[in-house]
Design a protein around this motif. Structure first.
Motif, PDB file in Angstrom:
ATOM      1  N   GLY A  72       0.805  -1.209   0.000  1.00 25.03           N
ATOM      2  CA  GLY A  72       0.000   0.000   0.000  1.00 25.03           C
ATOM      3  C   GLY A  72       0.842   1.265   0.000  1.00 25.03           C
ATOM      4  N   TYR A  73       0.155   2.375  -0.258  1.00 26.01           N
ATOM      5  CA  TYR A  73       0.828   3.680  -0.308  1.00 26.01           C
ATOM      6  C   TYR A  73      -0.191   4.774  -0.027  1.00 26.01           C
ATOM      7  CZ  TYR A  73      -1.224   4.182  -5.009  1.00 26.01           C
ATOM      8  OH  TYR A  73      -2.101   4.276  -6.054  1.00 26.01           O
ATOM      9  N   ASP A  74       0.293   5.958   0.286  1.00 31.90           N
ATOM     10  CA  ASP A  74      -0.584   7.086   0.602  1.00 31.90           C
ATOM     11  C   ASP A  74      -0.494   8.162  -0.475  1.00 31.90           C
ATOM     12  OD1 ASP A  74      -1.211   5.861   2.960  1.00 31.90           O
ATOM     13  OD2 ASP A  74       0.025   7.167   4.218  1.00 31.90           O
ATOM     14  N   VAL A  75      -1.568   8.940  -0.606  1.00 31.22           N
ATOM     15  CA  VAL A  75      -1.505  10.192  -1.362  1.00 31.22           C
ATOM     16  C   VAL A  75      -2.108  11.279  -0.474  1.00 31.22           C
ATOM     17  CG1 VAL A  75      -1.566   9.202  -3.699  1.00 31.22           C
ATOM     18  CG2 VAL A  75      -3.722   9.697  -2.535  1.00 31.22           C
ATOM     19  N   MET A 159      18.284  10.305  -0.764  1.00 29.36           N
ATOM     20  CA  MET A 159      18.119   9.322   0.307  1.00 29.36           C
ATOM     21  C   MET A 159      18.636   9.977   1.591  1.00 29.36           C
ATOM     22  SD  MET A 159      17.133   6.170   0.891  1.00 29.36           S
ATOM     23  CE  MET A 159      17.452   5.026  -0.447  1.00 29.36           C
ATOM     24  N   LEU A 160      17.706  10.246   2.510  1.00 34.67           N
ATOM     25  CA  LEU A 160      18.073  10.938   3.749  1.00 34.67           C
ATOM     26  C   LEU A 160      18.291   9.919   4.860  1.00 34.67           C
ATOM     27  CD1 LEU A 160      15.384  13.801   3.678  1.00 34.67           C
ATOM     28  CD2 LEU A 160      17.657  13.768   2.596  1.00 34.67           C
ATOM     29  N   ARG A 161      19.416  10.037   5.564  1.00 34.91           N
ATOM     30  CA  ARG A 161      19.632   9.227   6.773  1.00 34.91           C
ATOM     31  C   ARG A 161      19.294  10.111   7.962  1.00 34.91           C
ATOM     32  NH1 ARG A 161      24.621   6.376   4.887  1.00 34.91           N
ATOM     33  NH2 ARG A 161      23.662   4.651   3.768  1.00 34.91           N
ATOM     34  N   LEU A 162      18.368   9.633   8.771  1.00 38.08           N
ATOM     35  CA  LEU A 162      17.847  10.464   9.860  1.00 38.08           C
ATOM     36  C   LEU A 162      18.416  10.026  11.213  1.00 38.08           C
ATOM     37  CD1 LEU A 162      14.086  10.493   8.774  1.00 38.08           C
ATOM     38  CD2 LEU A 162      15.920  12.025   8.045  1.00 38.08           C
ATOM     39  N   SER A 163      18.412  10.960  12.150  1.00 39.29           N
ATOM     40  CA  SER A 163      18.951  10.626  13.479  1.00 39.29           C
ATOM     41  C   SER A 163      17.928   9.840  14.302  1.00 39.29           C
ATOM     42  CB  SER A 163      19.346  11.906  14.216  1.00 39.29           C
ATOM     43  OG  SER A 163      18.226  12.746  14.282  1.00 39.29           O
ATOM     44  N   ALA A 164      16.662   9.908  13.918  1.00 36.67           N
ATOM     45  CA  ALA A 164      15.621   9.162  14.646  1.00 36.67           C
ATOM     46  C   ALA A 164      14.643   8.586  13.622  1.00 36.67           C
ATOM     47  CB  ALA A 164      14.888  10.107  15.598  1.00 36.67           C
ATOM     48  N   PRO A 165      13.901   7.546  13.963  1.00 42.04           N
ATOM     49  CA  PRO A 165      12.968   6.963  12.978  1.00 42.04           C
ATOM     50  C   PRO A 165      11.974   7.995  12.452  1.00 42.04           C
ATOM     51  CG  PRO A 165      13.195   5.537  14.888  1.00 42.04           C
ATOM     52  CD  PRO A 165      13.911   6.820  15.238  1.00 42.04           C
ATOM     53  N   HIS A 166      11.676   7.891  11.144  1.00 40.10           N
ATOM     54  CA  HIS A 166      10.755   8.863  10.522  1.00 40.10           C
ATOM     55  C   HIS A 166       9.299   8.552  10.821  1.00 40.10           C
ATOM     56  CE1 HIS A 166      10.509   5.553   7.769  1.00 40.10           C
ATOM     57  NE2 HIS A 166      11.774   5.690   7.454  1.00 40.10           N
ATOM     58  N   GLY A 167       8.996   7.289  11.139  1.00 40.20           N
ATOM     59  CA  GLY A 167       7.620   6.941  11.501  1.00 40.20           C
ATOM     60  C   GLY A 167       6.733   6.575  10.323  1.00 40.20           C
ATOM     61  N   LEU A 168       7.235   6.652   9.079  1.00 43.01           N
ATOM     62  CA  LEU A 168       6.402   6.267   7.929  1.00 43.01           C
ATOM     63  C   LEU A 168       6.404   4.739   7.811  1.00 43.01           C
ATOM     64  CD1 LEU A 168       7.582   8.695   5.074  1.00 43.01           C
ATOM     65  CD2 LEU A 168       5.542   8.890   6.508  1.00 43.01           C
ATOM     66  N   THR A 169       5.247   4.165   7.521  1.00 42.74           N
ATOM     67  CA  THR A 169       5.203   2.706   7.333  1.00 42.74           C
ATOM     68  C   THR A 169       5.020   2.333   5.866  1.00 42.74           C
ATOM     69  OG1 THR A 169       2.849   2.785   7.780  1.00 42.74           O
ATOM     70  CG2 THR A 169       4.294   2.220   9.639  1.00 42.74           C
ATOM     71  N   ARG A 170       4.646   3.280   5.049  1.00 42.36           N
ATOM     72  CA  ARG A 170       4.475   3.017   3.615  1.00 42.36           C
ATOM     73  C   ARG A 170       4.806   4.302   2.845  1.00 42.36           C
ATOM     74  NH1 ARG A 170      -0.478   2.400   6.156  1.00 42.36           N
ATOM     75  NH2 ARG A 170      -1.505   4.419   6.198  1.00 42.36           N
ATOM     76  N   PRO A 171       5.019   4.172   1.538  1.00 46.12           N
ATOM     77  CA  PRO A 171       5.392   5.363   0.743  1.00 46.12           C
ATOM     78  C   PRO A 171       4.276   6.411   0.704  1.00 46.12           C
ATOM     79  CG  PRO A 171       5.795   3.337  -0.494  1.00 46.12           C
ATOM     80  CD  PRO A 171       5.019   2.942   0.721  1.00 46.12           C
ATOM     81  N   ILE A 172       4.686   7.644   0.523  1.00 47.51           N
ATOM     82  CA  ILE A 172       3.739   8.697   0.114  1.00 47.51           C
ATOM     83  C   ILE A 172       4.079   8.938  -1.354  1.00 47.51           C
ATOM     84  CG2 ILE A 172       2.831  10.999   0.551  1.00 47.51           C
ATOM     85  CD1 ILE A 172       4.354  10.942   3.243  1.00 47.51           C
ATOM     86  N   VAL A 173       3.222   8.450  -2.222  1.00 46.24           N
ATOM     87  CA  VAL A 173       3.534   8.536  -3.654  1.00 46.24           C
ATOM     88  C   VAL A 173       3.293   9.955  -4.183  1.00 46.24           C
ATOM     89  CG1 VAL A 173       2.718   7.713  -5.914  1.00 46.24           C
ATOM     90  CG2 VAL A 173       3.389   6.080  -4.163  1.00 46.24           C
ATOM     91  N   LEU A 190       9.806   7.602   0.098  1.00 42.94           N
ATOM     92  CA  LEU A 190       9.868   6.139   0.212  1.00 42.94           C
ATOM     93  C   LEU A 190      10.642   5.773   1.481  1.00 42.94           C
ATOM     94  CD1 LEU A 190      10.961   5.191  -3.440  1.00 42.94           C
ATOM     95  CD2 LEU A 190       8.652   5.246  -2.500  1.00 42.94           C
ATOM     96  N   PRO A 191       9.989   5.153   2.453  1.00 37.39           N
ATOM     97  CA  PRO A 191      10.698   4.784   3.681  1.00 37.39           C
ATOM     98  C   PRO A 191      11.476   3.474   3.509  1.00 37.39           C
ATOM     99  CG  PRO A 191       8.368   4.247   3.879  1.00 37.39           C
ATOM    100  CD  PRO A 191       8.552   4.825   2.500  1.00 37.39           C
ATOM    101  N   PHE A 192      12.748   3.576   3.143  1.00 37.20           N
ATOM    102  CA  PHE A 192      13.545   2.375   2.862  1.00 37.20           C
ATOM    103  C   PHE A 192      13.866   1.579   4.118  1.00 37.20           C
ATOM    104  CE2 PHE A 192      13.851   3.766  -1.410  1.00 37.20           C
ATOM    105  CZ  PHE A 192      14.255   2.658  -2.146  1.00 37.20           C
ATOM    106  N   SER A 193      14.073   2.272   5.225  1.00 37.06           N
ATOM    107  CA  SER A 193      14.270   1.593   6.515  1.00 37.06           C
ATOM    108  C   SER A 193      13.803   2.586   7.577  1.00 37.06           C
ATOM    109  CB  SER A 193      15.737   1.212   6.721  1.00 37.06           C
ATOM    110  OG  SER A 193      16.504   2.393   6.899  1.00 37.06           O
ATOM    111  N   ALA A 194      13.860   2.182   8.842  1.00 37.78           N
ATOM    112  CA  ALA A 194      13.319   3.052   9.901  1.00 37.78           C
ATOM    113  C   ALA A 194      13.998   4.429   9.916  1.00 37.78           C
ATOM    114  CB  ALA A 194      13.472   2.367  11.250  1.00 37.78           C
TER     115      ALA A 194
END
Ligand SMILES: Cc1cc2nc3c(=O)[nH]c(=O)nc-3n(C[C@H](O)[C@H](O)[C@H](O)COP(=O)(O)OP(=O)(O)OC[C@H]3O[C@@H](n4cnc5c(N)ncnc54)[C@H](O)[C@@H]3O)c2cc1C
Length: 395
Positions: A72-75, A159-173, A190-194
């Motif tokens: 799934g994905y969001d808009v 591709m952004l590496r974040l200091s804390a989890p972004h919280g997205l579970t699916r893409p926002i297309v 696109l949330p590739f990892s936490a």
């Protein structure tokens, strides 16, 4: 010239050329395929995404290329937020390169070798070597789509590496709640990892000029607005893709003829006219080539031409929508077209992205109160709307 030990020479180890090579390796391993790629690795720097519903056959060829997948994905629009169920997958050029090296021996996969000249049975490289082949397929991408007009989908993705989890579970297309600039703007995430999210700032614009610095700044602003703290930018890609509203297919075909047997990928206009995406289309074409009994240069030329012509014919509806998007909607109102579209049924949306809209789908897309002024829509369809740019020079 070396002995003709190659049945099919593929010029360009990008998405289209790569998928043809992988399809033959999987389905016709007896066919001696060789790939000639100018870059150090195949595929360049890309994240290619597709909906699970876009791919009816050949999923096993894509499987090793998939770097991430989501259910799934969001808009998001000013007046609509929706979660859709279609699975979404992302393929990376790194994985394409790895799969091609696993499938083809080093004598059959030559990288770092610009092709300088090619014919129906011959490939010449910049380093002076020549190779004979039963047939040659040109999949070297395209610097433009001559005899076509429309607009551009342009973007910078990081591709952004974040200091804390972004919280997205699916893409926002599509996140079109952002400020609108330069046509229709949306952010794609696109949330590739936490801790890793790929964020692309995208525009449906009238001109191909890409303000890289400006788009990078907007990605940073978007991340900040989500409360994400960016530790590092691991990867960046940019694209300026043609969005096709109209064209003369026969003139295009003649203009891009490089004298080889067949063409593939964007060089053969094998893209979705409105989304500019090509992965499912490239896969279908690769699988089709594997079904041909006759792989002579003439047969590949005829089959490639017939396939591309039929793809062009089937794209008529999407080109008409592109004409409405670029010719009738004032740039700041283009988001309304997508906002309305995402209110339609999920199967219809899936068929739309797969380029498989039915006549009923087409009526549904066009029915109801149009999101652009009716007079402007009619004028644009009659070719009297806002003038469309030529896609011949840049892509
Ligand atoms: C950054 C970006 C992201 C995209 N994202 C998506 C997506 O998510 N989903 C999707 O479906 N589509 C996407 N697209 C659109 C489309 O799928 C791609 O443009 C796709 O790569 C086109 O495939 P192709 O094989 O025709 O061209 P390419 O993939 O560009 O391949 C052409 C290859 O030919 C090589 N080449 C060129 N000249 C020579 C030469 N003289 N000798 C030897 N080799 C040569 C190039 O180095 C390249 O590897 C994206 C495009 C871009 C630019």
């Amino acid at each position: 010239m070396n002995a003709p030990s190659i049945d099919i020479a593929i010029l360009g180890g990008g998405l289209a050329g790569g998928l043809i090579a992988l399809a033959f390796a999987a389905h016709r391993p007896e066919v001696r395929v060789a790939v000639f790629e100018q870059g150090a690795r195949c595929g360049g720097d890309h994240v290619w995404s597709f909906f699970g519903s876009d791919v009816e056959a050949g999923a096993q060829i894509l499987e090793p290329l998939i770097a991430a997948r989501w259910e799934g994905y969001d808009v998001r629009f000013a007046r609509r937020r929706r979660t859709l169920k279609a699975p979404y997958h992302s393929v990376t050029s790194e994985k394409l390169d790895t799969a091609m090296r696993a499938a083809l021996s080093p004598e059959r996969l030559l990288t770092g070798v610009p092709v300088t000249q090619a014919g129906r049975h011959e490939v010449r490289l910049a380093d002076g070597r020549s190779f004979a082949a039963g047939a040659v397929i040109d999949a070297r991408g395209a610097a433009g789509l001559p005899h076509m007009s429309g607009g551009w989908q342009k973007f910078v993705g990081q591709m952004l590496r974040l200091s804390a989890p972004h919280g997205l579970t699916r893409p926002i297309v599509m996140d079109a709640t952002v400020a609108q600039h330069d046509g229709y703007r949306f952010v794609y995430a696109l949330p590739f990892s936490a801790h890793e999210v790929f964020v692309e700032d995208t525009y449906y614009a009238d001109d191909p000029w890409l303000d890289r610095a400006g788009l990078r700044a907007r990605i940073a602003d978007y991340a900040a607005a989500q409360g994400w703290q960016v530790d590092a930018i691991a990867y960046e890609e940019a694209g300026v893709l043609p969005v096709i509203a109209a064209g003369d297919f026969d003139a295009f075909w003649r203009a891009t003829d490089s004298g080889t047997a067949a063409k593939a990928g964007i060089r053969a206009a094998l893209v979705h006219p409105l989304t500019s995406y090509s992965l499912p289309i490239a896969l279908r074409f690769a699988l089709h080539l594997c079904t041909l009994d006759n792989l002579s240069a003439q047969s590949l030329e005829d089959a490639g031409h017939a396939w591309a012509r039929e793809h062009w014919r089937q794209g008529r509806f999407y080109r008409m929508l592109t004409r409405m998007l670029f010719g009738a909607a004032v740039p700041d109102d283009r988001h309304k077209i997508f906002q309305r579209f995402y209110g339609l049924s999920e199967p219809l949306i899936e068929r739309f992205y797969a380029g498989r809209s039915t006549p009923v789908d087409m009526l549904r897309v066009l029915a109801g109160k149009p999101p652009v002024p009716v007079g402007a829509a009619i004028a644009s369809l009659a070719g009297r709307g806002h003038p469309l740019a030529s896609l011949g020079d840049t892509a």
